[in-house]
Design an enzyme around this catalytic site. Sequence first.
Site, PDB file in Angstrom:
ATOM      1  N   HIS A  69       4.587  -2.469 -44.676  1.00 43.08           N
ATOM      2  CA  HIS A  69       4.193  -1.231 -45.367  1.00 43.08           C
ATOM      3  C   HIS A  69       3.208  -1.533 -46.488  1.00 43.08           C
ATOM      4  O   HIS A  69       2.276  -0.769 -46.727  1.00 43.08           O
ATOM      5  CB  HIS A  69       5.420  -0.514 -45.941  1.00 43.08           C
ATOM      6  CG  HIS A  69       6.293   0.084 -44.875  1.00 43.08           C
ATOM      7  ND1 HIS A  69       7.633   0.353 -45.063  1.00 43.08           N
ATOM      8  CD2 HIS A  69       6.013   0.466 -43.607  1.00 43.08           C
ATOM      9  CE1 HIS A  69       8.136   0.849 -43.945  1.00 43.08           C
ATOM     10  NE2 HIS A  69       7.176   0.936 -43.052  1.00 43.08           N
ATOM     11  N   HIS A 123       0.429   0.428 -37.589  1.00 45.82           N
ATOM     12  CA  HIS A 123       1.756   0.132 -38.134  1.00 45.82           C
ATOM     13  C   HIS A 123       2.341  -1.139 -37.490  1.00 45.82           C
ATOM     14  O   HIS A 123       2.814  -2.047 -38.178  1.00 45.82           O
ATOM     15  CB  HIS A 123       2.667   1.338 -37.900  1.00 45.82           C
ATOM     16  CG  HIS A 123       4.087   1.103 -38.281  1.00 45.82           C
ATOM     17  ND1 HIS A 123       4.486   0.971 -39.590  1.00 45.82           N
ATOM     18  CD2 HIS A 123       5.200   0.937 -37.530  1.00 45.82           C
ATOM     19  CE1 HIS A 123       5.793   0.744 -39.623  1.00 45.82           C
ATOM     20  NE2 HIS A 123       6.253   0.720 -38.392  1.00 45.82           N
ATOM     21  N   LYS A 131      16.693   9.405 -36.279  1.00 46.66           N
ATOM     22  CA  LYS A 131      15.893   9.662 -37.482  1.00 46.66           C
ATOM     23  C   LYS A 131      14.780  10.621 -37.093  1.00 46.66           C
ATOM     24  O   LYS A 131      14.023  10.348 -36.160  1.00 46.66           O
ATOM     25  CB  LYS A 131      15.286   8.373 -38.015  1.00 46.66           C
ATOM     26  CG  LYS A 131      16.228   7.555 -38.848  1.00 46.66           C
ATOM     27  CD  LYS A 131      15.446   6.489 -39.580  1.00 46.66           C
ATOM     28  CE  LYS A 131      16.343   5.563 -40.348  1.00 46.66           C
ATOM     29  NZ  LYS A 131      15.598   4.483 -40.996  1.00 46.66           N
ATOM     30  N   GLU A 156       7.835  -4.191 -32.342  1.00 45.40           N
ATOM     31  CA  GLU A 156       9.236  -3.782 -32.531  1.00 45.40           C
ATOM     32  C   GLU A 156      10.140  -4.504 -31.532  1.00 45.40           C
ATOM     33  O   GLU A 156      11.278  -4.852 -31.842  1.00 45.40           O
ATOM     34  CB  GLU A 156       9.392  -2.262 -32.379  1.00 45.40           C
ATOM     35  CG  GLU A 156       8.522  -1.421 -33.321  1.00 45.40           C
ATOM     36  CD  GLU A 156       8.882  -1.529 -34.805  1.00 45.40           C
ATOM     37  OE1 GLU A 156       9.979  -2.016 -35.127  1.00 45.40           O
ATOM     38  OE2 GLU A 156       8.046  -1.139 -35.646  1.00 45.40           O
ATOM     39  N   ASN A 163      14.567  -2.943 -40.375  1.00 44.46           N
ATOM     40  CA  ASN A 163      13.341  -2.941 -41.179  1.00 44.46           C
ATOM     41  C   ASN A 163      12.738  -4.337 -41.318  1.00 44.46           C
ATOM     42  O   ASN A 163      11.847  -4.543 -42.147  1.00 44.46           O
ATOM     43  CB  ASN A 163      13.628  -2.385 -42.587  1.00 44.46           C
ATOM     44  CG  ASN A 163      14.141  -0.970 -42.516  1.00 44.46           C
ATOM     45  OD1 ASN A 163      13.710  -0.202 -41.670  1.00 44.46           O
ATOM     46  ND2 ASN A 163      15.078  -0.624 -43.387  1.00 44.46           N
ATOM     47  N   ARG A 185      21.987  -1.150 -40.578  1.00 45.50           N
ATOM     48  CA  ARG A 185      20.790  -0.529 -39.966  1.00 45.50           C
ATOM     49  C   ARG A 185      19.512  -1.004 -40.656  1.00 45.50           C
ATOM     50  O   ARG A 185      18.441  -1.019 -40.057  1.00 45.50           O
ATOM     51  CB  ARG A 185      20.909   1.011 -39.992  1.00 45.50           C
ATOM     52  CG  ARG A 185      19.805   1.680 -39.200  1.00 45.50           C
ATOM     53  CD  ARG A 185      20.065   3.125 -38.842  1.00 45.50           C
ATOM     54  NE  ARG A 185      18.907   3.678 -38.149  1.00 45.50           N
ATOM     55  CZ  ARG A 185      18.888   4.821 -37.510  1.00 45.50           C
ATOM     56  NH1 ARG A 185      19.973   5.579 -37.457  1.00 45.50           N
ATOM     57  NH2 ARG A 185      17.789   5.240 -36.908  1.00 45.50           N
ATOM     58  N   HIS A 226       9.145  -4.914 -42.145  1.00 44.52           N
ATOM     59  CA  HIS A 226       8.548  -3.623 -42.492  1.00 44.52           C
ATOM     60  C   HIS A 226       8.163  -3.498 -43.966  1.00 44.52           C
ATOM     61  O   HIS A 226       7.180  -2.836 -44.284  1.00 44.52           O
ATOM     62  CB  HIS A 226       9.485  -2.473 -42.090  1.00 44.52           C
ATOM     63  CG  HIS A 226       9.485  -2.215 -40.600  1.00 44.52           C
ATOM     64  ND1 HIS A 226       9.844  -3.176 -39.688  1.00 44.52           N
ATOM     65  CD2 HIS A 226       9.149  -1.118 -39.876  1.00 44.52           C
ATOM     66  CE1 HIS A 226       9.743  -2.675 -38.460  1.00 44.52           C
ATOM     67  NE2 HIS A 226       9.326  -1.431 -38.546  1.00 44.52           N
TER      68      HIS A 226
END
Length: 355
Positions: A249, A262, A140, A182, A242, A238, A245
Amino acid sequence: MRTLTVSLEDRSYPIYIGEGISAGDEIYSKHLNSKKIALITNEEIADLYLSEMSQSLGSFDLKTLVLPEGESQKNLETVEKAVEFLSDNGIDRDSSIIAFGGGVIGDITGFVASSYMRGIKFLQVPTTLLAQVDSSVGGKTGVNIRQGKNLIGAFYQPSAVIADTRFLSTLQPRRFSEGLAEVIKYGLIRDHGFFEWLETNTSRILDLEAEAMAHLIEKCCQIKAEVVSEDEKESSVRAELNFGHTFGHAIESLTDYNSYSHGEAVAIGMVMATSLSESMGMISSEDKERVKKLIKAVNLPTKKPNLNGDDFFESMKRDKKTHDGEIRLILLENIGRAIITSDYPNELLMKTISD
Ligand SMILES: NC(=O)c1ccc[n+]([C@@H]2O[C@H](COP(=O)([O-])OP(=O)(O)OC[C@H]3O[C@@H](n4cnc5c(N)ncnc54)[C@H](O)[C@@H]3O)[C@@H](O)[C@H]2O)c1
Protein backbone atom coordinates in the site's frame (compact mmCIF):
# COMPACT_ATOMS: atom_id res chain seq x y z
CA MET A 1 -16.57 -29.46 -10.75
CA ARG A 2 -14.91 -28.94 -7.37
CA THR A 3 -16.95 -27.70 -4.40
CA LEU A 4 -15.80 -26.34 -1.06
CA THR A 5 -17.64 -24.72 1.80
CA VAL A 6 -16.94 -21.58 3.74
CA SER A 7 -18.11 -22.60 7.22
CA LEU A 8 -19.77 -19.75 9.03
CA GLU A 9 -22.74 -21.32 10.81
CA ASP A 10 -25.96 -20.03 9.24
CA ARG A 11 -23.93 -17.90 6.80
CA SER A 12 -22.01 -20.86 5.35
CA TYR A 13 -21.86 -21.11 1.57
CA PRO A 14 -20.36 -23.18 -1.23
CA ILE A 15 -17.66 -22.21 -3.69
CA TYR A 16 -17.98 -24.01 -7.03
CA ILE A 17 -14.87 -24.20 -9.20
CA GLY A 18 -14.42 -25.53 -12.71
CA GLU A 19 -14.26 -24.84 -16.42
CA GLY A 20 -17.55 -23.82 -18.01
CA ILE A 21 -19.57 -24.20 -14.81
CA SER A 22 -21.29 -20.83 -15.11
CA ALA A 23 -23.17 -22.01 -18.21
CA GLY A 24 -26.67 -23.45 -17.81
CA ASP A 25 -28.95 -22.65 -14.90
CA GLU A 26 -28.33 -25.61 -12.59
CA ILE A 27 -26.24 -23.85 -9.95
CA TYR A 28 -28.25 -20.63 -10.13
CA SER A 29 -31.55 -22.48 -9.64
CA LYS A 30 -30.16 -24.04 -6.47
CA HIS A 31 -29.32 -20.68 -4.95
CA LEU A 32 -31.90 -18.23 -6.29
CA ASN A 33 -35.26 -18.41 -4.59
CA SER A 34 -37.21 -16.04 -6.77
CA LYS A 35 -37.64 -15.70 -10.53
CA LYS A 36 -36.85 -12.03 -10.38
CA ILE A 37 -33.12 -11.39 -10.19
CA ALA A 38 -30.70 -8.56 -10.91
CA LEU A 39 -27.23 -8.85 -12.37
CA ILE A 40 -24.58 -6.17 -11.99
CA THR A 41 -21.59 -6.13 -14.32
CA ASN A 42 -19.44 -3.71 -16.30
CA GLU A 43 -19.18 -2.78 -19.97
CA GLU A 44 -16.05 -4.81 -20.65
CA ILE A 45 -17.45 -8.02 -19.18
CA ALA A 46 -20.84 -7.38 -20.76
CA ASP A 47 -19.22 -7.16 -24.22
CA LEU A 48 -17.48 -10.48 -23.68
CA TYR A 49 -19.95 -12.56 -21.74
CA LEU A 50 -23.34 -10.96 -21.14
CA SER A 51 -25.18 -12.61 -23.97
CA GLU A 52 -24.19 -16.12 -22.88
CA MET A 53 -24.87 -15.29 -19.25
CA SER A 54 -28.33 -13.98 -20.14
CA GLN A 55 -28.94 -17.23 -21.98
CA SER A 56 -27.96 -19.29 -18.94
CA LEU A 57 -30.35 -17.22 -16.86
CA GLY A 58 -33.08 -17.39 -19.52
CA SER A 59 -35.62 -18.97 -17.16
CA PHE A 60 -35.38 -16.01 -14.75
CA ASP A 61 -36.84 -12.53 -15.01
CA LEU A 62 -33.42 -10.89 -15.32
CA LYS A 63 -32.72 -7.17 -14.89
CA THR A 64 -29.18 -6.15 -15.82
CA LEU A 65 -27.25 -3.09 -14.74
CA VAL A 66 -24.09 -2.46 -16.78
CA LEU A 67 -21.67 -0.04 -15.12
CA PRO A 68 -18.71 1.69 -16.74
CA GLU A 69 -15.39 -0.08 -16.20
CA GLY A 70 -12.90 0.92 -13.50
CA GLU A 71 -11.99 1.32 -9.85
CA SER A 72 -13.31 4.90 -10.08
CA GLN A 73 -16.84 3.42 -10.21
CA LYS A 74 -16.40 2.01 -6.72
CA ASN A 75 -18.10 4.93 -4.99
CA LEU A 76 -21.28 5.96 -3.23
CA GLU A 77 -22.75 7.48 -6.40
CA THR A 78 -22.66 4.05 -8.02
CA VAL A 79 -24.27 2.53 -4.93
CA GLU A 80 -27.10 5.05 -5.22
CA LYS A 81 -27.47 4.36 -8.93
CA ALA A 82 -27.60 0.62 -8.25
CA VAL A 83 -30.18 0.74 -5.46
CA GLU A 84 -32.38 3.02 -7.56
CA PHE A 85 -32.06 0.55 -10.42
CA LEU A 86 -33.11 -2.31 -8.12
CA SER A 87 -36.05 -0.37 -6.76
CA ASP A 88 -37.21 0.84 -10.20
CA ASN A 89 -37.15 -2.76 -11.41
CA GLY A 90 -39.18 -4.16 -8.55
CA ILE A 91 -36.36 -6.16 -6.96
CA ASP A 92 -37.66 -7.15 -3.54
CA ARG A 93 -36.47 -9.01 -0.45
CA ASP A 94 -36.96 -12.43 -2.07
CA SER A 95 -34.94 -11.50 -5.13
CA SER A 96 -31.19 -11.96 -5.41
CA ILE A 97 -28.40 -10.07 -7.08
CA ILE A 98 -25.56 -11.58 -9.08
CA ALA A 99 -22.16 -9.86 -9.05
CA PHE A 100 -20.67 -10.69 -12.44
CA GLY A 101 -17.13 -9.33 -12.76
CA GLY A 102 -13.86 -8.67 -11.02
CA GLY A 103 -13.25 -7.37 -7.52
CA VAL A 104 -14.65 -3.93 -8.31
CA ILE A 105 -18.05 -5.30 -9.35
CA GLY A 106 -18.01 -7.83 -6.49
CA ASP A 107 -17.26 -5.20 -3.85
CA ILE A 108 -19.91 -2.77 -5.13
CA THR A 109 -22.57 -5.42 -5.60
CA GLY A 110 -21.91 -7.03 -2.23
CA PHE A 111 -22.26 -3.69 -0.50
CA VAL A 112 -25.45 -2.90 -2.39
CA ALA A 113 -26.82 -6.35 -1.45
CA SER A 114 -25.88 -5.79 2.20
CA SER A 115 -27.86 -2.57 2.42
CA TYR A 116 -30.71 -2.75 -0.09
CA MET A 117 -33.88 -3.50 1.92
CA ARG A 118 -31.52 -4.16 4.85
CA GLY A 119 -29.92 -7.03 3.00
CA ILE A 120 -30.85 -9.34 0.14
CA LYS A 121 -29.13 -12.46 -1.13
CA PHE A 122 -26.30 -12.22 -3.62
CA LEU A 123 -24.15 -14.58 -5.65
CA GLN A 124 -20.61 -13.97 -6.76
CA VAL A 125 -19.61 -14.95 -10.27
CA PRO A 126 -16.00 -13.69 -10.29
CA THR A 127 -14.31 -13.20 -13.65
CA THR A 128 -10.73 -12.17 -12.73
CA LEU A 129 -8.14 -14.39 -11.08
CA LEU A 130 -7.92 -11.97 -8.16
CA ALA A 131 -11.67 -12.15 -7.65
CA GLN A 132 -11.73 -15.96 -7.96
CA VAL A 133 -8.99 -16.54 -5.39
CA ASP A 134 -9.58 -13.62 -3.10
CA SER A 135 -12.19 -10.88 -3.27
CA SER A 136 -15.30 -12.99 -3.97
CA VAL A 137 -14.68 -15.13 -0.88
CA GLY A 138 -14.89 -13.89 2.68
CA GLY A 139 -17.64 -11.29 2.66
CA LYS A 140 -15.69 -8.03 2.63
CA THR A 141 -17.73 -5.58 0.58
CA GLY A 142 -17.44 -1.85 0.16
CA VAL A 143 -16.66 1.25 -1.84
CA ASN A 144 -14.10 4.03 -1.76
CA ILE A 145 -14.50 7.59 -0.59
CA ARG A 146 -12.21 10.54 -1.30
CA GLN A 147 -10.42 9.96 2.00
CA GLY A 148 -9.46 6.38 1.23
CA LYS A 149 -10.13 3.00 -0.33
CA ASN A 150 -12.82 0.67 1.04
CA LEU A 151 -13.64 3.06 3.88
CA ILE A 152 -17.36 2.36 3.64
CA GLY A 153 -18.48 -1.22 3.61
CA ALA A 154 -19.86 -4.22 5.40
CA PHE A 155 -19.02 -7.80 6.13
CA TYR A 156 -21.70 -9.55 4.11
CA GLN A 157 -21.31 -13.09 2.86
CA PRO A 158 -22.60 -14.24 -0.54
CA SER A 159 -24.94 -17.24 -0.90
CA ALA A 160 -22.51 -18.95 -3.27
CA VAL A 161 -19.41 -18.29 -5.34
CA ILE A 162 -19.21 -19.69 -8.87
CA ALA A 163 -15.61 -19.55 -10.14
CA ASP A 164 -15.55 -20.47 -13.82
CA THR A 165 -11.93 -20.78 -14.97
CA ARG A 166 -12.99 -20.22 -18.59
CA PHE A 167 -13.31 -16.47 -17.96
CA LEU A 168 -9.58 -16.21 -17.25
CA SER A 169 -8.63 -16.72 -20.90
CA THR A 170 -9.66 -13.17 -21.83
CA LEU A 171 -7.84 -11.44 -18.97
CA GLN A 172 -4.95 -9.18 -19.88
CA PRO A 173 -1.63 -10.80 -18.89
CA ARG A 174 -0.84 -8.03 -16.40
CA ARG A 175 -4.20 -8.60 -14.67
CA PHE A 176 -3.56 -12.32 -14.56
CA SER A 177 -0.15 -11.87 -12.94
CA GLU A 178 -1.71 -9.51 -10.45
CA GLY A 179 -3.98 -12.31 -9.26
CA LEU A 180 -0.95 -14.59 -9.00
CA ALA A 181 0.54 -12.27 -6.36
CA GLU A 182 -2.35 -13.21 -4.06
CA VAL A 183 -1.99 -16.87 -5.04
CA ILE A 184 1.69 -16.92 -4.00
CA LYS A 185 0.72 -15.14 -0.80
CA TYR A 186 -1.52 -18.06 0.25
CA GLY A 187 1.35 -20.51 -0.13
CA LEU A 188 3.69 -18.26 1.80
CA ILE A 189 1.41 -17.66 4.77
CA ARG A 190 -0.14 -21.09 5.18
CA ASP A 191 0.91 -23.89 2.86
CA HIS A 192 4.46 -24.91 2.06
CA GLY A 193 3.26 -27.79 -0.14
CA PHE A 194 1.17 -25.42 -2.23
CA PHE A 195 4.14 -23.07 -2.63
CA GLU A 196 6.19 -26.02 -3.92
CA TRP A 197 3.37 -26.97 -6.27
CA LEU A 198 3.42 -23.40 -7.65
CA GLU A 199 7.18 -23.65 -8.19
CA THR A 200 6.90 -26.88 -10.16
CA ASN A 201 3.75 -25.97 -12.11
CA THR A 202 4.54 -22.39 -13.12
CA SER A 203 4.41 -23.05 -16.85
CA ARG A 204 1.09 -24.94 -16.65
CA ILE A 205 -0.32 -21.97 -14.76
CA LEU A 206 1.00 -19.43 -17.24
CA ASP A 207 -0.50 -21.57 -20.01
CA LEU A 208 -3.84 -21.48 -18.18
CA GLU A 209 -4.14 -25.25 -18.19
CA ALA A 210 -7.67 -25.93 -16.96
CA GLU A 211 -6.83 -28.65 -14.40
CA ALA A 212 -3.94 -26.66 -12.98
CA MET A 213 -6.09 -23.54 -12.69
CA ALA A 214 -8.92 -25.41 -10.99
CA HIS A 215 -6.45 -26.89 -8.49
CA LEU A 216 -4.85 -23.50 -7.87
CA ILE A 217 -8.19 -21.76 -7.26
CA GLU A 218 -9.38 -24.58 -5.03
CA LYS A 219 -6.25 -24.41 -2.86
CA CYS A 220 -6.46 -20.62 -2.52
CA CYS A 221 -10.16 -20.70 -1.70
CA GLN A 222 -9.55 -23.51 0.80
CA ILE A 223 -6.96 -21.41 2.59
CA LYS A 224 -9.07 -18.27 2.48
CA ALA A 225 -12.16 -20.18 3.65
CA GLU A 226 -10.18 -21.65 6.54
CA VAL A 227 -8.88 -18.24 7.63
CA VAL A 228 -12.29 -16.57 7.27
CA SER A 229 -14.01 -19.37 9.20
CA GLU A 230 -11.51 -18.86 12.03
CA ASP A 231 -11.84 -15.08 12.07
CA GLU A 232 -14.61 -13.63 9.93
CA LYS A 233 -14.21 -10.00 10.97
CA GLU A 234 -10.42 -9.74 11.09
CA SER A 235 -9.87 -9.51 14.80
CA SER A 236 -6.93 -11.93 14.68
CA VAL A 237 -5.63 -14.43 12.11
CA ARG A 238 -7.44 -12.92 9.11
CA ALA A 239 -4.79 -10.20 9.22
CA GLU A 240 -2.33 -12.82 7.84
CA LEU A 241 -4.03 -12.28 4.49
CA ASN A 242 -2.47 -8.83 4.49
CA PHE A 243 1.01 -10.32 4.04
CA GLY A 244 2.97 -7.91 1.83
CA HIS A 245 0.06 -5.47 1.75
CA THR A 246 1.25 -2.83 4.26
CA PHE A 247 4.48 -2.45 2.28
CA GLY A 248 2.51 -2.69 -0.97
CA HIS A 249 0.00 0.00 0.00
CA ALA A 250 2.87 2.38 0.78
CA ILE A 251 4.39 1.71 -2.66
CA GLU A 252 1.02 2.29 -4.36
CA SER A 253 0.39 5.47 -2.46
CA LEU A 254 3.91 6.94 -2.88
CA THR A 255 3.81 6.28 -6.63
CA ASP A 256 0.36 7.91 -6.93
CA TYR A 257 -1.36 4.67 -7.88
CA ASN A 258 -0.13 4.89 -11.45
CA SER A 259 3.16 3.02 -11.69
CA TYR A 260 2.24 -0.30 -10.13
CA SER A 261 -0.98 -2.26 -10.06
CA HIS A 262 -2.12 -3.42 -6.63
CA GLY A 263 -0.84 -6.95 -7.23
CA GLU A 264 2.54 -5.70 -8.43
CA ALA A 265 2.91 -3.52 -5.33
CA VAL A 266 1.92 -6.48 -3.15
CA ALA A 267 4.51 -8.65 -4.93
CA ILE A 268 7.26 -6.17 -4.04
CA GLY A 269 5.76 -5.88 -0.55
CA MET A 270 5.99 -9.65 -0.09
CA VAL A 271 9.67 -9.59 -1.06
CA MET A 272 10.25 -6.77 1.45
CA ALA A 273 8.41 -8.61 4.24
CA THR A 274 10.40 -11.76 3.42
CA SER A 275 13.69 -9.81 3.49
CA LEU A 276 12.81 -8.34 6.88
CA SER A 277 11.94 -11.84 8.12
CA GLU A 278 15.33 -13.04 6.92
CA SER A 279 17.20 -10.17 8.55
CA MET A 280 15.43 -11.01 11.83
CA GLY A 281 16.84 -14.54 11.61
CA MET A 282 13.56 -16.25 10.78
CA ILE A 283 13.34 -17.45 7.17
CA SER A 284 16.57 -18.72 5.52
CA SER A 285 18.27 -16.80 2.73
CA GLU A 286 17.74 -19.78 0.36
CA ASP A 287 14.00 -19.62 1.00
CA LYS A 288 13.99 -15.86 0.50
CA GLU A 289 15.60 -16.44 -2.90
CA ARG A 290 12.92 -19.03 -3.75
CA VAL A 291 10.23 -16.47 -2.95
CA LYS A 292 11.84 -13.89 -5.24
CA LYS A 293 12.36 -16.45 -7.99
CA LEU A 294 8.72 -17.55 -8.03
CA ILE A 295 7.43 -13.97 -7.99
CA LYS A 296 9.70 -13.14 -10.93
CA ALA A 297 8.70 -16.30 -12.79
CA VAL A 298 5.06 -15.16 -12.90
CA ASN A 299 6.09 -11.80 -14.35
CA LEU A 300 5.76 -9.74 -11.21
CA PRO A 301 8.30 -7.18 -9.99
CA THR A 302 10.50 -7.90 -6.97
CA LYS A 303 12.50 -4.71 -6.64
CA LYS A 304 11.39 -1.79 -4.53
CA PRO A 305 11.33 1.50 -6.42
CA ASN A 306 13.62 4.22 -5.18
CA LEU A 307 11.50 5.86 -2.46
CA ASN A 308 12.47 7.87 0.58
CA GLY A 309 12.59 5.69 3.73
CA ASP A 310 10.96 8.29 5.99
CA ASP A 311 8.10 8.86 3.53
CA PHE A 312 7.71 5.10 3.28
CA PHE A 313 7.52 4.74 7.05
CA GLU A 314 4.95 7.55 7.36
CA SER A 315 2.85 6.00 4.62
CA MET A 316 2.93 2.61 6.37
CA LYS A 317 1.78 4.31 9.57
CA ARG A 318 -1.21 5.79 7.76
CA ASP A 319 -2.38 2.36 6.55
CA LYS A 320 -5.82 1.61 7.91
CA LYS A 321 -4.59 -1.66 9.39
CA THR A 322 -2.34 0.23 11.83
CA HIS A 323 -3.33 0.02 15.52
CA ASP A 324 -2.87 3.17 17.59
CA GLY A 325 -0.10 4.25 15.24
CA GLU A 326 1.73 0.94 15.73
CA ILE A 327 2.60 -0.86 12.51
CA ARG A 328 1.73 -4.53 12.81
CA LEU A 329 3.58 -6.63 10.29
CA ILE A 330 2.97 -10.03 8.84
CA LEU A 331 6.31 -11.80 8.67
CA LEU A 332 7.40 -15.30 7.71
CA GLU A 333 8.85 -17.82 10.10
CA ASN A 334 9.12 -20.15 7.15
CA ILE A 335 7.58 -20.66 3.74
CA GLY A 336 4.04 -21.65 4.74
CA ARG A 337 4.06 -20.07 8.16
CA ALA A 338 3.24 -16.42 8.88
CA ILE A 339 3.18 -14.51 12.13
CA ILE A 340 1.47 -11.24 12.98
CA THR A 341 3.73 -9.08 15.08
CA SER A 342 4.50 -5.60 16.33
CA ASP A 343 7.70 -6.92 17.83
CA TYR A 344 10.50 -6.21 15.37
CA PRO A 345 13.58 -4.01 15.58
CA ASN A 346 12.68 -0.64 14.14
CA GLU A 347 16.14 -0.22 12.62
CA LEU A 348 15.67 -3.43 10.60
CA LEU A 349 12.32 -2.17 9.33
CA MET A 350 13.94 1.16 8.42
CA LYS A 351 16.75 -0.68 6.65
CA THR A 352 14.22 -2.76 4.66
CA ILE A 353 12.30 0.29 3.49
CA SER A 354 15.39 2.41 2.83
CA ASP A 355 17.49 -0.16 0.92
N1 LIG B 1 -13.48 -7.79 -0.94
C1 LIG B 1 -12.27 -8.24 -0.80
O1 LIG B 1 -11.97 -9.08 0.06
C2 LIG B 1 -11.21 -7.76 -1.75
C3 LIG B 1 -9.94 -8.38 -1.76
C4 LIG B 1 -9.01 -7.93 -2.69
C5 LIG B 1 -9.32 -6.90 -3.57
N2 LIG B 1 -10.56 -6.32 -3.51
C6 LIG B 1 -10.93 -5.24 -4.43
O2 LIG B 1 -10.96 -5.80 -5.73
C7 LIG B 1 -10.72 -4.78 -6.68
C8 LIG B 1 -9.75 -5.27 -7.71
O3 LIG B 1 -10.31 -6.40 -8.33
P1 LIG B 1 -9.81 -6.92 -9.75
O4 LIG B 1 -8.34 -7.01 -9.72
O5 LIG B 1 -10.62 -8.10 -10.08
O6 LIG B 1 -10.09 -5.67 -10.69
P2 LIG B 1 -11.33 -5.24 -11.59
O7 LIG B 1 -12.61 -5.68 -11.04
O8 LIG B 1 -11.15 -3.77 -11.84
O9 LIG B 1 -11.06 -6.01 -12.93
C9 LIG B 1 -9.86 -5.75 -13.63
C10 LIG B 1 -10.12 -5.46 -15.10
O10 LIG B 1 -10.38 -6.69 -15.77
C11 LIG B 1 -11.57 -6.59 -16.53
N3 LIG B 1 -12.12 -7.94 -16.56
C12 LIG B 1 -12.79 -8.58 -15.58
N4 LIG B 1 -13.02 -9.84 -15.93
C13 LIG B 1 -12.50 -10.00 -17.17
C14 LIG B 1 -12.41 -11.10 -18.06
N5 LIG B 1 -12.86 -12.31 -17.72
N6 LIG B 1 -11.82 -10.91 -19.24
C15 LIG B 1 -11.30 -9.69 -19.59
N7 LIG B 1 -11.34 -8.62 -18.77
C16 LIG B 1 -11.93 -8.79 -17.58
C17 LIG B 1 -12.39 -5.56 -15.81
O11 LIG B 1 -13.34 -4.97 -16.66
C18 LIG B 1 -11.32 -4.58 -15.37
O12 LIG B 1 -10.99 -3.72 -16.42
C19 LIG B 1 -10.24 -3.56 -5.90
O13 LIG B 1 -11.28 -2.63 -5.83
C20 LIG B 1 -9.94 -4.11 -4.51
O14 LIG B 1 -10.15 -3.17 -3.50
C21 LIG B 1 -11.49 -6.73 -2.63
